[in-house]
Design a protein around this motif. Structure first.
Motif, PDB file in Angstrom:
ATOM      1  N   GLY A  43       0.828  -1.206   0.000  1.00  0.00           N
ATOM      2  CA  GLY A  43       0.000   0.000   0.000  1.00  0.00           C
ATOM      3  C   GLY A  43       0.859   1.252   0.000  1.00  0.00           C
ATOM      4  O   GLY A  43       2.021   1.221  -0.392  1.00  0.00           O
ATOM      5  N   PRO A  44       0.292   2.386   0.449  1.00  0.00           N
ATOM      6  CA  PRO A  44       1.009   3.663   0.375  1.00  0.00           C
ATOM      7  C   PRO A  44       2.356   3.615   1.093  1.00  0.00           C
ATOM      8  O   PRO A  44       2.455   3.110   2.207  1.00  0.00           O
ATOM      9  CB  PRO A  44       0.074   4.648   1.065  1.00  0.00           C
ATOM     10  N   TYR A  45       3.359   4.175   0.424  1.00  0.00           N
ATOM     11  CA  TYR A  45       4.724   4.124   0.944  1.00  0.00           C
ATOM     12  C   TYR A  45       5.424   5.437   0.630  1.00  0.00           C
ATOM     13  O   TYR A  45       5.332   5.960  -0.483  1.00  0.00           O
ATOM     14  CB  TYR A  45       5.475   2.971   0.275  1.00  0.00           C
ATOM     15  N   SER A  46       6.148   5.967   1.615  1.00  0.00           N
ATOM     16  CA  SER A  46       6.939   7.179   1.438  1.00  0.00           C
ATOM     17  C   SER A  46       8.411   6.858   1.675  1.00  0.00           C
ATOM     18  O   SER A  46       8.786   6.412   2.761  1.00  0.00           O
ATOM     19  CB  SER A  46       6.478   8.255   2.431  1.00  0.00           C
ATOM     20  N   ARG A  47       9.217   7.105   0.668  1.00  0.00           N
ATOM     21  CA  ARG A  47      10.666   6.901   0.809  1.00  0.00           C
ATOM     22  C   ARG A  47      11.252   7.859   1.848  1.00  0.00           C
ATOM     23  O   ARG A  47      12.127   7.484   2.624  1.00  0.00           O
ATOM     24  CB  ARG A  47      11.364   7.113  -0.533  1.00  0.00           C
ATOM     25  N   GLU A  48      10.758   9.116   1.858  1.00  0.00           N
ATOM     26  CA  GLU A  48      11.272  10.100   2.812  1.00  0.00           C
ATOM     27  C   GLU A  48      11.009   9.652   4.253  1.00  0.00           C
ATOM     28  O   GLU A  48      11.877   9.784   5.112  1.00  0.00           O
ATOM     29  CB  GLU A  48      10.617  11.474   2.603  1.00  0.00           C
ATOM     30  N   VAL A  81      -7.193   1.421   4.917  1.00  0.00           N
ATOM     31  CA  VAL A  81      -6.478   2.132   3.855  1.00  0.00           C
ATOM     32  C   VAL A  81      -6.836   1.567   2.481  1.00  0.00           C
ATOM     33  O   VAL A  81      -7.119   2.321   1.556  1.00  0.00           O
ATOM     34  CB  VAL A  81      -4.951   2.106   4.102  1.00  0.00           C
ATOM     35  N   TYR A  82      -6.856   0.254   2.358  1.00  0.00           N
ATOM     36  CA  TYR A  82      -7.163  -0.353   1.056  1.00  0.00           C
ATOM     37  C   TYR A  82      -8.602  -0.066   0.637  1.00  0.00           C
ATOM     38  O   TYR A  82      -8.889   0.078  -0.542  1.00  0.00           O
ATOM     39  CB  TYR A  82      -6.922  -1.855   1.097  1.00  0.00           C
TER      40      TYR A  82
END
Length: 150
Positions: A52-57, A127-128
């Protein structure tokens, strides 16, 4: 991005204080929701990813906290039930030194308290269900859909 580090440490401490496991997947989803529904513009870019949603920062900030020794990363082996082989590690986090959290707004602390106690499964289902475009590349998309559909 010191505010991001402060928020991460606050989430981890709140989870530790409440006796719930603080894992990478929950951290990513809670910050995604904080930014999207909690009204906090953190400047994080989220993209569809394996879970699901992912932030590299966000992930880099978490890694930095581990590398500077402020947060301890614990790895619990994930064992294949058929072969007995270790196929990965479930990462959880513990804040090494308690803080007073005064630099984190009360509404953010309440948001963290609300979400961190939920199970990984419940957060993923939420979330999904509400943000399906972020599950496009998820390797667990079908499994979560089965849970959503009952």
């Amino acid at each position: 991005m010191s505010y991001l580090r402060n928020y991460l440490k606050a989430l981890i401490q709140i989870g530790n204080d409440l006796g719930t496991e603080v894992i990478a997947t929950k951290i990513q989803k809670i910050f995604f929701l904080l930014q999207g529904e909690g009204g906090k513009n953190l400047g994080l870019k989220f993209e569809p990813w394996l879970f699901g949603p992912y932030s590299r920062e966000l992930n880099n900030a978490l890694i930095d906290l581990v590398e500077t020794g402020e947060v301890e990363e614990l790895g619990k082996p994930i064992v294949d039930p058929f072969t007995g082989d270790v196929v990965g590690y479930k990462r959880s986090y513990v804040l090494k030194e308690r803080r007073d959290l005064k630099e984190v707004e009360p509404e953010v602390k309440e948001f963290f308290k609300k979400w961190i106690v939920k199970s990984r499964k419940d957060i993923l289902i939420y979330v999904y269900s509400n943000y399906p475009k972020y599950s496009d590349y998820s390797i667990i998309k079908n499994r979560i859909q089965e849970l959503i559909n009952g």
